[in-house]
Write an enzyme that holds these catalytic residues in place. Structure first.
Site, mmCIF file in Angstrom:
data_model
loop_
_atom_site.group_PDB
_atom_site.id
_atom_site.type_symbol
_atom_site.label_atom_id
_atom_site.label_comp_id
_atom_site.label_asym_id
_atom_site.label_seq_id
_atom_site.Cartn_x
_atom_site.Cartn_y
_atom_site.Cartn_z
ATOM 1 N N ASN A 18 0.874 -1.180 0.000
ATOM 2 C CA ASN A 18 0.000 0.000 0.000
ATOM 3 C C ASN A 18 0.910 1.229 0.000
ATOM 4 O O ASN A 18 1.511 1.545 1.015
ATOM 5 C CB ASN A 18 -0.893 -0.036 1.251
ATOM 6 C CG ASN A 18 -1.716 1.230 1.411
ATOM 7 O OD1 ASN A 18 -1.773 2.065 0.506
ATOM 8 N ND2 ASN A 18 -2.355 1.369 2.568
ATOM 9 N N TRP A 19 0.985 1.869 -1.150
ATOM 10 C CA TRP A 19 1.893 3.021 -1.264
ATOM 11 C C TRP A 19 1.334 4.273 -0.581
ATOM 12 O O TRP A 19 2.035 5.274 -0.470
ATOM 13 C CB TRP A 19 2.175 3.318 -2.742
ATOM 14 C CG TRP A 19 3.206 2.411 -3.361
ATOM 15 C CD1 TRP A 19 3.692 1.244 -2.830
ATOM 16 C CD2 TRP A 19 3.877 2.595 -4.611
ATOM 17 N NE1 TRP A 19 4.625 0.696 -3.679
ATOM 18 C CE2 TRP A 19 4.764 1.508 -4.778
ATOM 19 C CE3 TRP A 19 3.824 3.565 -5.614
ATOM 20 C CZ2 TRP A 19 5.584 1.366 -5.903
ATOM 21 C CZ3 TRP A 19 4.639 3.429 -6.738
ATOM 22 C CH2 TRP A 19 5.508 2.344 -6.878
ATOM 23 N N LYS A 20 0.048 4.220 -0.187
ATOM 24 C CA LYS A 20 -0.597 5.395 0.446
ATOM 25 C C LYS A 20 -0.414 6.622 -0.455
ATOM 26 O O LYS A 20 -0.395 6.465 -1.679
ATOM 27 C CB LYS A 20 -0.051 5.582 1.861
ATOM 28 C CG LYS A 20 -0.151 4.289 2.676
ATOM 29 C CD LYS A 20 0.117 4.465 4.141
ATOM 30 C CE LYS A 20 -0.010 3.111 4.825
ATOM 31 N NZ LYS A 20 0.114 3.193 6.278
ATOM 32 N N HIS A 106 -9.314 1.262 5.344
ATOM 33 C CA HIS A 106 -8.006 1.426 5.987
ATOM 34 C C HIS A 106 -8.175 2.355 7.192
ATOM 35 O O HIS A 106 -8.963 3.298 7.147
ATOM 36 C CB HIS A 106 -6.997 1.997 4.990
ATOM 37 C CG HIS A 106 -5.596 1.940 5.524
ATOM 38 N ND1 HIS A 106 -5.119 2.838 6.441
ATOM 39 C CD2 HIS A 106 -4.589 1.062 5.299
ATOM 40 C CE1 HIS A 106 -3.873 2.516 6.747
ATOM 41 N NE2 HIS A 106 -3.528 1.435 6.076
ATOM 42 N N GLU A 108 -6.512 4.711 8.234
ATOM 43 C CA GLU A 108 -6.285 6.129 7.954
ATOM 44 C C GLU A 108 -7.544 6.766 7.373
ATOM 45 O O GLU A 108 -7.835 7.937 7.635
ATOM 46 C CB GLU A 108 -5.065 6.286 7.019
ATOM 47 C CG GLU A 108 -3.771 6.034 7.791
ATOM 48 C CD GLU A 108 -2.634 5.442 6.974
ATOM 49 O OE1 GLU A 108 -2.659 5.513 5.737
ATOM 50 O OE2 GLU A 108 -1.707 4.890 7.604
ATOM 51 N N GLU A 176 -4.852 -4.884 10.770
ATOM 52 C CA GLU A 176 -3.781 -3.906 10.935
ATOM 53 C C GLU A 176 -3.992 -3.147 12.249
ATOM 54 O O GLU A 176 -4.811 -2.209 12.294
ATOM 55 C CB GLU A 176 -3.782 -2.893 9.786
ATOM 56 C CG GLU A 176 -3.568 -3.489 8.425
ATOM 57 C CD GLU A 176 -3.031 -2.460 7.426
ATOM 58 O OE1 GLU A 176 -1.946 -2.698 6.903
ATOM 59 O OE2 GLU A 176 -3.672 -1.424 7.216
ATOM 60 N N GLY A 182 3.236 2.160 10.697
ATOM 61 C CA GLY A 182 4.243 3.205 10.538
ATOM 62 C C GLY A 182 5.041 3.515 11.788
ATOM 63 O O GLY A 182 5.750 4.520 11.844
ATOM 64 N N SER A 221 3.914 -2.312 10.161
ATOM 65 C CA SER A 221 5.366 -2.401 10.356
ATOM 66 C C SER A 221 5.967 -3.736 9.919
ATOM 67 O O SER A 221 6.929 -4.218 10.523
ATOM 68 C CB SER A 221 5.735 -2.090 11.814
ATOM 69 O OG SER A 221 5.430 -0.739 12.114
ATOM 70 N N GLY A 242 3.054 -1.191 4.164
ATOM 71 C CA GLY A 242 3.091 0.233 3.832
ATOM 72 C C GLY A 242 4.487 0.665 3.437
ATOM 73 O O GLY A 242 4.956 0.419 2.322
ATOM 74 N N GLY A 243 5.199 1.290 4.371
ATOM 75 C CA GLY A 243 6.501 1.900 4.091
ATOM 76 C C GLY A 243 7.481 0.986 3.378
ATOM 77 O O GLY A 243 8.184 1.421 2.447
HETATM 78 P P1 13P Z 1 3.438 0.244 7.520
HETATM 79 O O1 13P Z 1 3.875 -1.038 6.889
HETATM 80 O O2 13P Z 1 4.167 1.444 7.001
HETATM 81 O O3 13P Z 1 3.413 0.144 9.000
HETATM 82 O O4 13P Z 1 1.907 0.495 7.059
HETATM 83 C C1 13P Z 1 1.003 -0.539 7.161
HETATM 84 C C2 13P Z 1 -0.230 -0.148 6.454
HETATM 85 O O5 13P Z 1 -0.961 0.731 6.877
HETATM 86 C C3 13P Z 1 -0.547 -0.851 5.201
HETATM 87 O O6 13P Z 1 -1.852 -0.602 4.792
#
Ligand code: 13P
Length: 264
Positions: A18-20, A106, A108, A176, A182, A221, A242-243
């Protein structure tokens, strides 16, 4: 049970990035590098690999990697097919652009856009209507975890966010924990196992056989250093990353745990 044995007895795991809100056209090379590395593998990697870039990159990314080893997903959709919804994107539009899946609910979006379980459920239905898979996210906040409400909160989200038409083919659940996103923090393996076991039980109660086969990803993470341990947990059928999905080398380091010959 080794990860290889586990993978053999379960539906094909999914590692989704997920590149957000990250990535300009210049980042497409990372997706291409992942695709090329997977295509060069002697034996196929034991997991499906997906990248969910920002909506602006879906069409061009799908054209670049669409026929290859990486599928392309989206990060959100509107529930309606079309209409007066300035700035929104329908599931049909995402499918038309080349996405085969869309992340819904998600944390967020639940936090920043006040998305409710009901809305998330409608978005998942929209994804299905458009012929896409819905990746439905659930997870507790740190406050809820500290108050020992994790299982209750996640069970409620599962009940409210999954539509009745969910099947093992059209729906993927992603657990999640909000506090793990993050932050570099991850739950104990035993805690991941508890939550995933509860999710599996709820899915089976509601969807029968489909609940056994429905994939449940862990996210929060995930990186190369902890992926093997997390992916080996029972009822964990892949990762939402994510990251560590933004750079091909990092993402490939996670995917690597599904390379069948090197799995412990
Ligand atoms: P991170 O891997 O950066 O913690 O993010 C997880 C995430 O929100 C994937 O949707």
């Amino acid at each position: 049970m080794t990860l290889t044995e586990k993978v053999e007895s379960r539906p094909r795991p999914l590692v989704a990035g997920n590149w957000k809100m990250n990535g300009l056209k210049s980042a497409l090379g990372e997706a291409l590098a992942v695709d090329k590395a997977l295509a060069a593998e002697v034996s196929p990697i034991g997991a499906e690999v997906m990248i969910c870039p920002p909506a602006t990159l879906i069409m061009v990314m799908a054209e670049l990697v669409g026929e290859g080893s990486v599928t392309v997903g989206a990060q959100d959709c509107h529930c309606a097919v079309s209409g007066a919804n300035t700035g929104d994107i329908s599931a049909e539009m995402l499918a038309d652009a080349g996405a085969s899946a869309v992340i819904v609910g998600h944390s967020e979006r639940r936090a920043d856009h006040r998305e409710t379980d009901r809305l998330v459920r409608e978005k998942a239905r929209a994804a299905h209507r458009a012929g896409m898979q819905a990746i439905v996210c659930v997870g507790e906040t740190i406050g809820q975890r500290q108050a020992d409400l994790t299982l209750e909160v996640v069970a409620r989200q599962i009940a409210g966010s999954l539509p009745d038409d969910a099947t093992a083919d059209n729906t993927i659940v992603a657990y999640e924990p909000v506090w793990a996103i993050g932050t570099g923090l991850t739950p104990l393996v035993a805690d991941v196992a508890d939550v995933h076991a509860m999710i599996r039980q709820r899915l089976c109660e509601r969807f029968g056989e489909a609940g056994i086969a429905m994939r449940v990803l862990y996210g929060g993470s995930v990186k190369a250093a902890n992926a093997a341990e997390l992916m080996a947990v029972e009822n964990v059928d892949g990762a939402l990353v994510g990251g560590a999905s933004l750079k091909a080398a990092d993402f490939l380091g996670i995917i690597e745990v599904y390379r069948t010959q090197t799995v412990p």
